[in-house]
Design a protein around this motif. Structure first.
Motif, PDB file in Angstrom:
ATOM      1  N   SER A   1      94.079  64.452  50.919  1.00 37.81           N
ATOM      2  CA  SER A   1      95.091  64.880  51.890  1.00 37.81           C
ATOM      3  C   SER A   1      94.719  64.439  53.299  1.00 37.81           C
ATOM      4  O   SER A   1      95.577  64.030  54.093  1.00 37.81           O
ATOM      5  N   LEU A   2      93.432  64.500  53.612  1.00 33.48           N
ATOM      6  CA  LEU A   2      92.989  64.086  54.935  1.00 33.48           C
ATOM      7  C   LEU A   2      93.220  62.596  55.158  1.00 33.48           C
ATOM      8  O   LEU A   2      93.549  62.164  56.270  1.00 33.48           O
ATOM      9  N   LEU A   3      93.055  61.801  54.109  1.00 28.73           N
ATOM     10  CA  LEU A   3      93.314  60.366  54.226  1.00 28.73           C
ATOM     11  C   LEU A   3      94.756  60.099  54.649  1.00 28.73           C
ATOM     12  O   LEU A   3      95.032  59.240  55.485  1.00 28.73           O
ATOM     13  N   HIS A   4      95.691  60.823  54.064  1.00 25.49           N
ATOM     14  CA  HIS A   4      97.099  60.649  54.420  1.00 25.49           C
ATOM     15  C   HIS A   4      97.359  61.031  55.876  1.00 25.49           C
ATOM     16  O   HIS A   4      98.249  60.458  56.527  1.00 25.49           O
ATOM     17  N   LEU A   5      96.572  61.981  56.389  1.00 29.10           N
ATOM     18  CA  LEU A   5      96.801  62.459  57.757  1.00 29.10           C
ATOM     19  C   LEU A   5      96.231  61.517  58.812  1.00 29.10           C
ATOM     20  O   LEU A   5      96.478  61.711  60.006  1.00 29.10           O
ATOM     21  N   LEU A   6      95.457  60.504  58.403  1.00 32.81           N
ATOM     22  CA  LEU A   6      94.934  59.542  59.376  1.00 32.81           C
ATOM     23  C   LEU A   6      96.057  58.820  60.110  1.00 32.81           C
ATOM     24  O   LEU A   6      95.867  58.347  61.237  1.00 32.81           O
ATOM     25  N   ASP A   7      97.213  58.720  59.488  1.00 32.74           N
ATOM     26  CA  ASP A   7      98.351  58.031  60.108  1.00 32.74           C
ATOM     27  C   ASP A   7      99.403  59.008  60.638  1.00 32.74           C
ATOM     28  O   ASP A   7     100.540  58.612  60.891  1.00 32.74           O
ATOM     29  N   HIS A   8      99.010  60.257  60.798  1.00 32.83           N
ATOM     30  CA  HIS A   8      99.946  61.257  61.318  1.00 32.83           C
ATOM     31  C   HIS A   8     100.367  60.877  62.734  1.00 32.83           C
ATOM     32  O   HIS A   8      99.555  60.407  63.536  1.00 32.83           O
ATOM     33  N   PRO A   9     101.640  61.058  63.092  1.00 31.27           N
ATOM     34  CA  PRO A   9     102.105  60.623  64.419  1.00 31.27           C
ATOM     35  C   PRO A   9     101.513  61.406  65.588  1.00 31.27           C
ATOM     36  O   PRO A   9     101.508  60.904  66.715  1.00 31.27           O
ATOM     37  N   HIS A  10     101.029  62.605  65.342  1.00 31.14           N
ATOM     38  CA  HIS A  10     100.456  63.387  66.437  1.00 31.14           C
ATOM     39  C   HIS A  10      98.954  63.115  66.553  1.00 31.14           C
ATOM     40  O   HIS A  10      98.221  63.262  65.575  1.00 31.14           O
ATOM     41  N   PRO A  11      98.469  62.732  67.747  1.00 35.69           N
ATOM     42  CA  PRO A  11      97.042  62.415  67.903  1.00 35.69           C
ATOM     43  C   PRO A  11      96.130  63.594  67.594  1.00 35.69           C
ATOM     44  O   PRO A  11      95.022  63.403  67.101  1.00 35.69           O
ATOM     45  N   GLU A  12      96.596  64.821  67.881  1.00 37.07           N
ATOM     46  CA  GLU A  12      95.765  65.987  67.599  1.00 37.07           C
ATOM     47  C   GLU A  12      95.451  66.075  66.108  1.00 37.07           C
ATOM     48  O   GLU A  12      94.379  66.553  65.707  1.00 37.07           O
ATOM     49  N   VAL A  13      96.380  65.630  65.270  1.00 36.31           N
ATOM     50  CA  VAL A  13      96.189  65.686  63.817  1.00 36.31           C
ATOM     51  C   VAL A  13      95.381  64.493  63.333  1.00 36.31           C
ATOM     52  O   VAL A  13      94.416  64.644  62.569  1.00 36.31           O
ATOM     53  N   SER A  14      95.760  63.288  63.757  1.00 35.14           N
ATOM     54  CA  SER A  14      95.086  62.096  63.224  1.00 35.14           C
ATOM     55  C   SER A  14      93.617  62.053  63.617  1.00 35.14           C
ATOM     56  O   SER A  14      92.760  61.674  62.814  1.00 35.14           O
ATOM     57  N   MET A  15      93.286  62.474  64.846  1.00 33.80           N
ATOM     58  CA  MET A  15      91.883  62.482  65.257  1.00 33.80           C
ATOM     59  C   MET A  15      91.099  63.557  64.511  1.00 33.80           C
ATOM     60  O   MET A  15      89.968  63.340  64.092  1.00 33.80           O
ATOM     61  N   ARG A  16      91.714  64.715  64.337  1.00 33.37           N
ATOM     62  CA  ARG A  16      91.016  65.763  63.594  1.00 33.37           C
ATOM     63  C   ARG A  16      90.831  65.371  62.134  1.00 33.37           C
ATOM     64  O   ARG A  16      89.831  65.745  61.500  1.00 33.37           O
ATOM     65  N   ALA A  17      91.768  64.633  61.573  1.00 34.45           N
ATOM     66  CA  ALA A  17      91.604  64.168  60.192  1.00 34.45           C
ATOM     67  C   ALA A  17      90.406  63.231  60.090  1.00 34.45           C
ATOM     68  O   ALA A  17      89.613  63.319  59.144  1.00 34.45           O
TER      69      ALA A  17
ATOM     70  N   GLN B   1      99.373  75.283  51.995  1.00 32.48           N
ATOM     71  CA  GLN B   1     100.697  75.423  52.612  1.00 32.48           C
ATOM     72  C   GLN B   1     100.762  74.728  53.969  1.00 32.48           C
ATOM     73  O   GLN B   1     101.729  74.007  54.261  1.00 32.48           O
ATOM     74  N   TYR B   2      99.722  74.893  54.786  1.00 32.52           N
ATOM     75  CA  TYR B   2      99.801  74.393  56.155  1.00 32.52           C
ATOM     76  C   TYR B   2      99.341  72.952  56.309  1.00 32.52           C
ATOM     77  O   TYR B   2      99.672  72.308  57.325  1.00 32.52           O
ATOM     78  N   LEU B   3      98.604  72.410  55.353  1.00 29.86           N
ATOM     79  CA  LEU B   3      98.302  70.975  55.417  1.00 29.86           C
ATOM     80  C   LEU B   3      99.576  70.151  55.278  1.00 29.86           C
ATOM     81  O   LEU B   3      99.631  68.994  55.701  1.00 29.86           O
ATOM     82  N   ASP B   4     100.577  70.753  54.694  1.00 34.05           N
ATOM     83  CA  ASP B   4     101.867  70.083  54.528  1.00 34.05           C
ATOM     84  C   ASP B   4     102.919  70.664  55.461  1.00 34.05           C
ATOM     85  O   ASP B   4     104.117  70.551  55.218  1.00 34.05           O
ATOM     86  N   SER B   5     102.470  71.284  56.535  1.00 33.52           N
ATOM     87  CA  SER B   5     103.382  71.955  57.455  1.00 33.52           C
ATOM     88  C   SER B   5     104.220  70.949  58.234  1.00 33.52           C
ATOM     89  O   SER B   5     103.791  69.815  58.495  1.00 33.52           O
ATOM     90  N   ALA B   6     105.396  71.380  58.614  1.00 34.81           N
ATOM     91  CA  ALA B   6     106.260  70.524  59.433  1.00 34.81           C
ATOM     92  C   ALA B   6     105.819  70.510  60.892  1.00 34.81           C
ATOM     93  O   ALA B   6     106.227  69.636  61.660  1.00 34.81           O
ATOM     94  N   THR B   7     104.992  71.462  61.300  1.00 37.30           N
ATOM     95  CA  THR B   7     104.527  71.531  62.686  1.00 37.30           C
ATOM     96  C   THR B   7     103.107  70.978  62.772  1.00 37.30           C
ATOM     97  O   THR B   7     102.250  71.305  61.939  1.00 37.30           O
ATOM     98  N   TRP B   8     102.852  70.166  63.781  1.00 36.35           N
ATOM     99  CA  TRP B   8     101.526  69.570  63.909  1.00 36.35           C
ATOM    100  C   TRP B   8     100.453  70.628  64.161  1.00 36.35           C
ATOM    101  O   TRP B   8      99.297  70.466  63.746  1.00 36.35           O
ATOM    102  N   THR B   9     100.839  71.723  64.824  1.00 36.59           N
ATOM    103  CA  THR B   9      99.848  72.758  65.118  1.00 36.59           C
ATOM    104  C   THR B   9      99.334  73.410  63.838  1.00 36.59           C
ATOM    105  O   THR B   9      98.150  73.727  63.714  1.00 36.59           O
ATOM    106  N   GLY B  10     100.231  73.641  62.880  1.00 37.34           N
ATOM    107  CA  GLY B  10      99.798  74.215  61.614  1.00 37.34           C
ATOM    108  C   GLY B  10      98.894  73.273  60.850  1.00 37.34           C
ATOM    109  O   GLY B  10      97.884  73.684  60.261  1.00 37.34           O
ATOM    110  N   VAL B  11      99.222  71.986  60.834  1.00 33.93           N
ATOM    111  CA  VAL B  11      98.384  70.995  60.152  1.00 33.93           C
ATOM    112  C   VAL B  11      97.009  70.931  60.804  1.00 33.93           C
ATOM    113  O   VAL B  11      95.973  70.878  60.118  1.00 33.93           O
ATOM    114  N   GLU B  12      97.011  70.946  62.130  1.00 38.09           N
ATOM    115  CA  GLU B  12      95.753  70.896  62.884  1.00 38.09           C
ATOM    116  C   GLU B  12      94.809  72.022  62.457  1.00 38.09           C
ATOM    117  O   GLU B  12      93.626  71.791  62.160  1.00 38.09           O
ATOM    118  N   GLN B  13      95.312  73.245  62.392  1.00 41.08           N
ATOM    119  CA  GLN B  13      94.454  74.369  62.023  1.00 41.08           C
ATOM    120  C   GLN B  13      94.080  74.336  60.539  1.00 41.08           C
ATOM    121  O   GLN B  13      92.989  74.772  60.163  1.00 41.08           O
TER     122      GLN B  13
END
Length: 579
Positions: free
Chosen positions: A394-410, A366-378
């Protein structure tokens, strides 16, 4: 909320750890309480732990040996006696200081013998409090109770030691309540620890005295909660029915530590009507006396604007793990407070290990597809904690996430989890695009460099040869065009791919990196460090003459890496250990 990320690759002569740190700066205030000024979370690189080189990546606090003689307390020179007493204050908590008992006895003896110098006496009293324990309470109080410059400090030590040595003084202050506020607060706190029912009338009088500060009343309420064994409900109700300031909080403190149906009813009333501070005190108490009631209030507190109340509700929900309670906790995965998000993540990981993996997996989806970057991060942190390699796509897709907290964690998560050749090939495509940007001198953010470094380390961990030629492009300094941390990780990966193999071209290039300490634009210390590790992995004897020069230091990273590499090369080539 203002969000920022910061990378701190720090190199010092003492070997301060290079870290990639996510820093979340929080500037909003809720219910009169500030969120933490910043919250950092370290995402570890493989070159920090492979090879595991002592405590290279930790700041080392050196404790110098003790160089003073307790006999100096007997010196006829006042300067010497004062100096020794002051030095005892400075070194009492040093692990190398083992003379607490002897120092305490010596100090008490000197004080009892009538040290005439007031400054020295006060320094000795301070030292005695620091080296001593509760057994020092009575003799110290007898020595200083008439000295207003020192007695207050000793009183605080008595409170810490829960000693009744000053109880007569504390009762006298509480009885007339005319002492300065600071002294009265110490007296009330002392009575809460060593007082009895005889102190109740004075504490109640403090509680209802409009001339006294809120701090005194709060301390008095807490003391009454600790001392009163009967009649606390009537007292709490009297406070609730009054118009005294903060009456809900005062009543909650009186009820703390108590139980029973009447207590529960009063606590519920406070939770429903009191301020956030009062709710917090009441909720803690009700959690201890009636968990079912605490669980009933958890959803409402999770919706509170107060950070502490939301955290308390999460801790209550974790006391009775169920699918519904875990799902309720999961709503805080995108909480604005990073500490709360991380607490929920840890709770979910713990619950998954105890048989609730199915519901936790659903939450992650549910949260890997969250609209909030904080939920995706966790959700990413949960994926790594669960070692769930099935989510690499799913992690591959998140490499291009607009939020750095998400893309770096991916990128970090893929470093930890990626093993499948298809996933690694997709990662290679991503890194090749970024490499061409580097080569063309196009702007590349630090976010991109950090994410890239994690992917490179995954290639090294998996010995993924298709990435080899690309990684070689990161070895030359080339005016640091390819970044520092990305180059360091690429070199670490090349070392893993060339373990116990000779590659003279690469070896010469790494030698150049290690020796590049030019006064102008020298090679980055982190690149020199991973180049040394890579040479150690390759294990070629002619590298010794290059890296032995850098192993004479104590614990800075380059010295430690050099000693490790030398030892490995000598062992690999059958050479005797270095002297």
């Amino acid at each position: 909320m203002f969000r920022a990320f910061a990378r701190l690759p720090i190199a010092t002569a003492t070997g301060l750890q290079w870290l990639v740190i996510f820093t979340i700066l929080v500037g909003n205030m809720t219910s009169g309480r500030f969120l933490p000024a910043q919250q950092t979370q370290e995402l570890q690189h493989f070159w920090e732990i492979d090879p595991l080189l002592e405590d290279t990546w930790q700041l080392l606090q050196q404790h110098p040996p003790m160089r003073f003689d307790l006999a100096g307390l007997d010196s006829p020179l006042a300067e010497t006696r004062l100096s020794v007493a002051q030095q005892l204050c400075r070194v009492h908590d040093n692990p190398n200081f083992k003379e607490h008992a002897d120092a305490g006895k010596k100090l008490l003896a000197k004080l009892n013998s009538g040290e005439a110098n007031v400054q020295i006496r006060r320094a000795m009293v301070s030292a005695a409090m620091l080296v001593g324990d509760a057994s020092y309470a009575a003799p110290l109080w007898d020595l200083v109770k008439e000295d207003p410059m020192v007695s207050g400090t000793v009183e605080r030590a008595l409170v810490k030691w829960k000693s009744p040595a000053a109880i007569a003084t504390w009762r006298q202050r509480a009885h007339d309540a005319t002492a300065p506020s600071g002294e009265l607060l110490v007296a009330i706190e002392g009575l809460s620890l060593v007082g009895s029912e005889v102190d109740v009338p004075d504490l109640v009088r403090i509680l209802t005295d409009h001339r006294l500060s809120s701090a005194c009343k709060l301390h008095a309420s807490r003391a009454l909660g600790a001392i009163v064994t009967e009649g606390q409900n009537a007292l709490a109700q009297h406070i609730l029915d009054s118009n005294v300031d903060q009456r809900h909080l005062l009543a909650a403190l009186v009820l703390s530590g108590h139980s029973g149906e009447t207590t529960t009813a009063q606590l519920k009333y406070i939770i429903e009507n009191g301020s956030a501070s009062a709710q917090g005190v009441a909720y803690r108490t009700i959690t201890n006396v009636n968990l079912d009631v605490a669980l009933d209030y958890a959803p409402a507190l999770l919706a509170s604007n107060d950070n502490i109340l939301r955290e308390l509700a999460i801790k209550v929900l974790q006391q009775r793990v169920s699918a519904s309670n875990l799902q309720l906790q999961a709503t805080a995965l995108d909480d604005r407070n990073p500490s709360i998000r991380q607490l929920v993540t840890q709770n979910l990981l713990s619950s998954a290990a105890q048989g609730e993996r199915e519901i936790v997996d659903k939450i992650v989806t549910q949260y890997l597809d969250s609209a909030t970057w904080t939920g995706v991060e966790q959700a990413i942190m949960l994926t790594v904690g669960l070692q769930d390699r099935s989510r690499c796509e799913s992690l591959l897709h998140l490499l291009d996430h607009p939020h750095p907290e998400v893309s770096m964690r991916a990128g970090w998560a893929l470093m930890k989890l990626a093993e499948d050749s298809v996933v690694l090939a997709r990662m290679l495509e991503h890194t090749q695009i970024m490499t061409e940007k580097f080569a063309a001198s196009e702007p590349v953010s630090e976010t991109d460099q950090i994410r890239l470094s994690y992917l490179f380390e995954s290639f090294g961990r998996n010995l993924y040869r298709p990435a080899y030629d690309m990684l070689l492009r990161y070895v030359p300094k080339d005016n640091f065009k390819f970044g520092v941390i990305s180059r360091a990780s690429a070199i670490w990966a090349l070392g893993k791919m060339n373990r116990d193999q000779d590659n003279s071209v690469l070896r010469v290039a790494l030698h150049q990196r290690i020796q590049d300490a030019a006064p102008l634009l020298p090679e980055d210390l982190l690149v020199r460090y991973t180049s040394t590790l890579a040479c150690g992995e390759m294990g070629q004897a002619d590298t010794l003459k290059v890296i032995e020069l850098y192993g004479a230091g104590y614990r800075d990273p380059l010295s430690v890496a050099s000693r490790w590499a030398c030892d490995r090369i000598r062992k690999q080539n059958g050479l005797p250990p270095a002297n």
